[in-house]
Design an enzyme around this catalytic site. Structure first.
Site, PDB file in Angstrom:
ATOM      1  N   CYS A 125     -50.767  -9.040  -0.007  1.00  0.00           N
ATOM      2  CA  CYS A 125     -50.284  -7.679   0.273  1.00  0.00           C
ATOM      3  C   CYS A 125     -50.259  -7.361   1.772  1.00  0.00           C
ATOM      4  O   CYS A 125     -49.677  -6.353   2.179  1.00  0.00           O
ATOM      5  CB  CYS A 125     -51.112  -6.654  -0.480  1.00  0.00           C
ATOM      6  SG  CYS A 125     -51.010  -6.855  -2.268  1.00  0.00           S
ATOM      7  N   HIS A 267     -50.277   0.063   2.719  1.00  0.00           N
ATOM      8  CA  HIS A 267     -49.930  -0.721   1.532  1.00  0.00           C
ATOM      9  C   HIS A 267     -50.147   0.134   0.281  1.00  0.00           C
ATOM     10  O   HIS A 267     -51.209   0.740   0.096  1.00  0.00           O
ATOM     11  CB  HIS A 267     -50.806  -1.974   1.479  1.00  0.00           C
ATOM     12  CG  HIS A 267     -50.695  -2.696   0.194  1.00  0.00           C
ATOM     13  ND1 HIS A 267     -49.479  -3.100  -0.313  1.00  0.00           N
ATOM     14  CD2 HIS A 267     -51.632  -3.057  -0.716  1.00  0.00           C
ATOM     15  CE1 HIS A 267     -49.691  -3.687  -1.472  1.00  0.00           C
ATOM     16  NE2 HIS A 267     -50.977  -3.675  -1.749  1.00  0.00           N
ATOM     17  N   ASN A 297     -47.307  -1.361  -7.007  1.00  0.00           N
ATOM     18  CA  ASN A 297     -47.723  -2.228  -5.901  1.00  0.00           C
ATOM     19  C   ASN A 297     -46.770  -3.421  -5.841  1.00  0.00           C
ATOM     20  O   ASN A 297     -46.819  -4.303  -6.705  1.00  0.00           O
ATOM     21  CB  ASN A 297     -49.167  -2.697  -6.134  1.00  0.00           C
ATOM     22  CG  ASN A 297     -49.661  -3.655  -5.060  1.00  0.00           C
ATOM     23  OD1 ASN A 297     -48.891  -4.146  -4.243  1.00  0.00           O
ATOM     24  ND2 ASN A 297     -50.955  -3.922  -5.071  1.00  0.00           N
TER      25      ASN A 297
HETATM   26  N1  COA Z   1     -55.491   1.265 -19.045  1.00  0.00           N
HETATM   27  C1  COA Z   1     -56.615   1.697 -19.625  1.00  0.00           C
HETATM   28  N2  COA Z   1     -57.829   1.294 -19.249  1.00  0.00           N
HETATM   29  C2  COA Z   1     -57.898   0.408 -18.253  1.00  0.00           C
HETATM   30  C3  COA Z   1     -56.755  -0.099 -17.593  1.00  0.00           C
HETATM   31  C4  COA Z   1     -55.512   0.373 -18.036  1.00  0.00           C
HETATM   32  N3  COA Z   1     -54.349  -0.019 -17.474  1.00  0.00           N
HETATM   33  N4  COA Z   1     -57.150  -0.948 -16.640  1.00  0.00           N
HETATM   34  C5  COA Z   1     -58.485  -0.996 -16.675  1.00  0.00           C
HETATM   35  N5  COA Z   1     -58.941  -0.193 -17.663  1.00  0.00           N
HETATM   36  C6  COA Z   1     -60.305   0.059 -18.088  1.00  0.00           C
HETATM   37  C7  COA Z   1     -61.236  -1.084 -17.755  1.00  0.00           C
HETATM   38  O1  COA Z   1     -61.115  -2.119 -18.713  1.00  0.00           O
HETATM   39  C8  COA Z   1     -62.580  -0.384 -17.834  1.00  0.00           C
HETATM   40  O2  COA Z   1     -62.955  -0.298 -19.163  1.00  0.00           O
HETATM   41  P1  COA Z   1     -64.499  -0.477 -19.589  1.00  0.00           P
HETATM   42  O3  COA Z   1     -65.223   0.624 -18.871  1.00  0.00           O
HETATM   43  O4  COA Z   1     -64.457  -0.354 -21.061  1.00  0.00           O
HETATM   44  O5  COA Z   1     -64.881  -1.847 -19.099  1.00  0.00           O
HETATM   45  C9  COA Z   1     -62.255   1.000 -17.321  1.00  0.00           C
HETATM   46  O6  COA Z   1     -60.832   1.152 -17.385  1.00  0.00           O
HETATM   47  C10 COA Z   1     -62.694   1.245 -15.898  1.00  0.00           C
HETATM   48  O7  COA Z   1     -62.346   0.120 -15.133  1.00  0.00           O
HETATM   49  P2  COA Z   1     -62.545   0.074 -13.596  1.00  0.00           P
HETATM   50  O8  COA Z   1     -62.073  -1.256 -13.083  1.00  0.00           O
HETATM   51  O9  COA Z   1     -63.904   0.512 -13.255  1.00  0.00           O
HETATM   52  O10 COA Z   1     -61.508   1.239 -13.193  1.00  0.00           O
HETATM   53  P3  COA Z   1     -61.128   1.748 -11.789  1.00  0.00           P
HETATM   54  O11 COA Z   1     -61.163   3.204 -11.777  1.00  0.00           O
HETATM   55  O12 COA Z   1     -61.797   0.977 -10.703  1.00  0.00           O
HETATM   56  O13 COA Z   1     -59.559   1.388 -11.719  1.00  0.00           O
HETATM   57  C11 COA Z   1     -58.153  -0.270 -10.763  1.00  0.00           C
HETATM   58  C12 COA Z   1     -59.151   0.035 -11.839  1.00  0.00           C
HETATM   59  C13 COA Z   1     -57.731  -1.732 -10.887  1.00  0.00           C
HETATM   60  C14 COA Z   1     -56.930   0.630 -10.933  1.00  0.00           C
HETATM   61  C15 COA Z   1     -58.799  -0.015  -9.385  1.00  0.00           C
HETATM   62  O14 COA Z   1     -60.045  -0.658  -9.304  1.00  0.00           O
HETATM   63  C16 COA Z   1     -57.945  -0.475  -8.257  1.00  0.00           C
HETATM   64  O15 COA Z   1     -56.921   0.106  -7.977  1.00  0.00           O
HETATM   65  N6  COA Z   1     -58.394  -1.509  -7.542  1.00  0.00           N
HETATM   66  C17 COA Z   1     -57.655  -2.030  -6.437  1.00  0.00           C
HETATM   67  C18 COA Z   1     -56.473  -2.786  -6.942  1.00  0.00           C
HETATM   68  C19 COA Z   1     -55.597  -3.186  -5.824  1.00  0.00           C
HETATM   69  O16 COA Z   1     -55.371  -2.410  -4.963  1.00  0.00           O
HETATM   70  N7  COA Z   1     -55.120  -4.426  -5.858  1.00  0.00           N
HETATM   71  C20 COA Z   1     -54.253  -4.935  -4.886  1.00  0.00           C
HETATM   72  C21 COA Z   1     -54.948  -5.043  -3.609  1.00  0.00           C
HETATM   73  S1  COA Z   1     -53.926  -5.635  -2.437  1.00  0.00           S
END
Ligand code: COA
Length: 349
Positions: A125, A267, A297
């Site tokens: 990214c 980003h 993204n």
């Molecule tokens: N729909 C529903 N639930 C989802 C889901 C979706 N699309 N994706 C994840 N979950 C669930 C998880 O499984 C977890 O369930 P659990 O509590 O039963 O285990 C719950 O939501 C919380 O997960 P968590 O990872 O703690 O959520 P979060 O608030 O951190 O959001 C992301 C997850 C991936 C959206 C977030 O961490 C994020 O944006 N991270 C950075 C990603 C990124 O920028 N990547 C590219 C970088 S260059």
């Protein structure tokens, strides 16, 4: 004033197929409400079967070259080859058409750019900022006069079909800018870069199989290892820290304060990351460009597509002081500063 690389064209391209949150929710255990509140994303685009990263890169490249021809980028010097618009192509991608060779030479060929140097940059990214810094450095060093810098990725081709987290976030796309040699005092001149990496976090964003570490043996790779994998929580934290700190280091170097900035084009990973970066830097919401609600993204395409949308909508106007900042796999991060030039982005043919 000194020699500098100046942005003089901007283009973007998205595949034809849009995927709504509701469509994802029909296939996976997720919902429009979860995706919107946890990421800010409402829509993403995916390539059709047979369509690849180079197809999007060519479309965005054509449009950036057209944009450069329309305003401030007219070019008659053909020393790099008959009819050449540019004498360098740098393509940021982590989803190349094939593992070998690089995708950029084929893109340059399809764009009719002759025998110009063309190579890929893989910084996930952060790829676009790294590619921009590479091309700008080659221009300031006198190795190139005009460069086409493209960020293009098709992460839909490497996502695990049953991974609700990554499928909610990532979309395909390409964005491109044209750089020309100019002066540091001109609008559009790239005023500085801050780049960094931390390989201790390499496993946080990865495709495990397919490289020299986990070689192809003719047998299928271990369960799921051919797919993109990401640890969302630590990636979120690292993204906020590194985009904020990189932007601040660059501001210090350029002699601007966060309050001097008109726009930060970060980003587009998650709207909560964008707001947290804004909070760290003490920015107001109006300073932060957001288009991830419409495209998700798009990895290396993210920053140039956000620039295209903001410029096309009049949110980004000539004279604006702008910082671009990215974070991605590697881990990698990078920022660039410029005063926005008078250019007309081309996003549709
Ligand atoms: N729909 C529903 N639930 C989802 C889901 C979706 N699309 N994706 C994840 N979950 C669930 C998880 O499984 C977890 O369930 P659990 O509590 O039963 O285990 C719950 O939501 C919380 O997960 P968590 O990872 O703690 O959520 P979060 O608030 O951190 O959001 C992301 C997850 C991936 C959206 C977030 O961490 C994020 O944006 N991270 C950075 C990603 C990124 O920028 N990547 C590219 C970088 S260059």
């Amino acid at each position: 004033m000194s020699r500098a690389a100046v942005v003089c064209g901007l283009g973007g391209a998205l595949p034809a197929t849009a995927v709504t949150n509701e469509e994802l929710a029909a296939q996976l255990d997720t919902s429009d409400q979860w995706i919107r509140t946890r990421t800010g994303i409402g829509l993403r685009y995916v390539v059709a079967p047979g369509e690849s990263t180079s197809d999007l890169a060519v479309a965005a490249g054509e449009r950036a070259l057209e944009s450069a021809r329309r305003k401030g980028g007219s070019h008659t010097d053909t020393t790099a080859g008959a009819g050449a618009d540019v004498d360098l192509v740098v393509l940021a991608t982590s989803t190349p058409d094939r593992p070998c060779p690089g995708t950029a030479p084929g893109v340059a060929h399809r764009l009719g750019l002759g025998t110009v140097p063309a190579f890929d940059v893989a910084a996930v990214c952060t790829g676009f900022v790294y590619a921009l810094a590479t091309a700008a450095s080659m221009i300031t060093a006198g190795v190139a006069e005009r460069a086409l810098v493209i960020g293009a990725d098709t992460f839909s081709t490497i996502l695990d079909p049953v991974d609700r987290t990554t499928r909610a976030i990532f979309g395909d796309g390409a964005g491109a800018v044209v750089l020309r040699a100019g002066e540091s005092g001109e609008p559009g001149a790239l005023l500085g870069f801050d780049l960094g990496s931390d390989g201790s976090g390499a496993d946080l964003i990865t495709v495990r199989a397919g490289g020299s570490r986990q070689r192809s043996t003719g047998e299928p790779p271990a369960e799921g290892d051919q797919f993109f994998a990401m640890e969302g929580r630590p990636v979120f934290t690292e993204a906020v820290i590194n985009m904020s700190e990189s932007s601040q280091r660059l501001l210090d170097r350029v002699g601007w304060t966060p309050g001097d900035l008109d726009k930060v084009v970060a980003h587009q990973a998650n709207v909560r990351i964008l707001h947290a970066v804004g909070e760290q830097l003490g920015l107001e919401d109006k300073q932060i460009v957001v288009n991830l609600d419409r495209v998700g993204n798009t990895v290396a395409a993210s920053i140039p597509l956000a620039l295209s949308d903001a410029a096309a909508e009049g949110d980004l106007v000539p004279g604006h002081r702008v910082v671009l900042t990215g974070f991605g796999g590697g881990l990698t991060w990078g920022s660039a500063a410029l005063v926005w030039p008078d250019i007309e982005p081309v996003t549709q043919s």
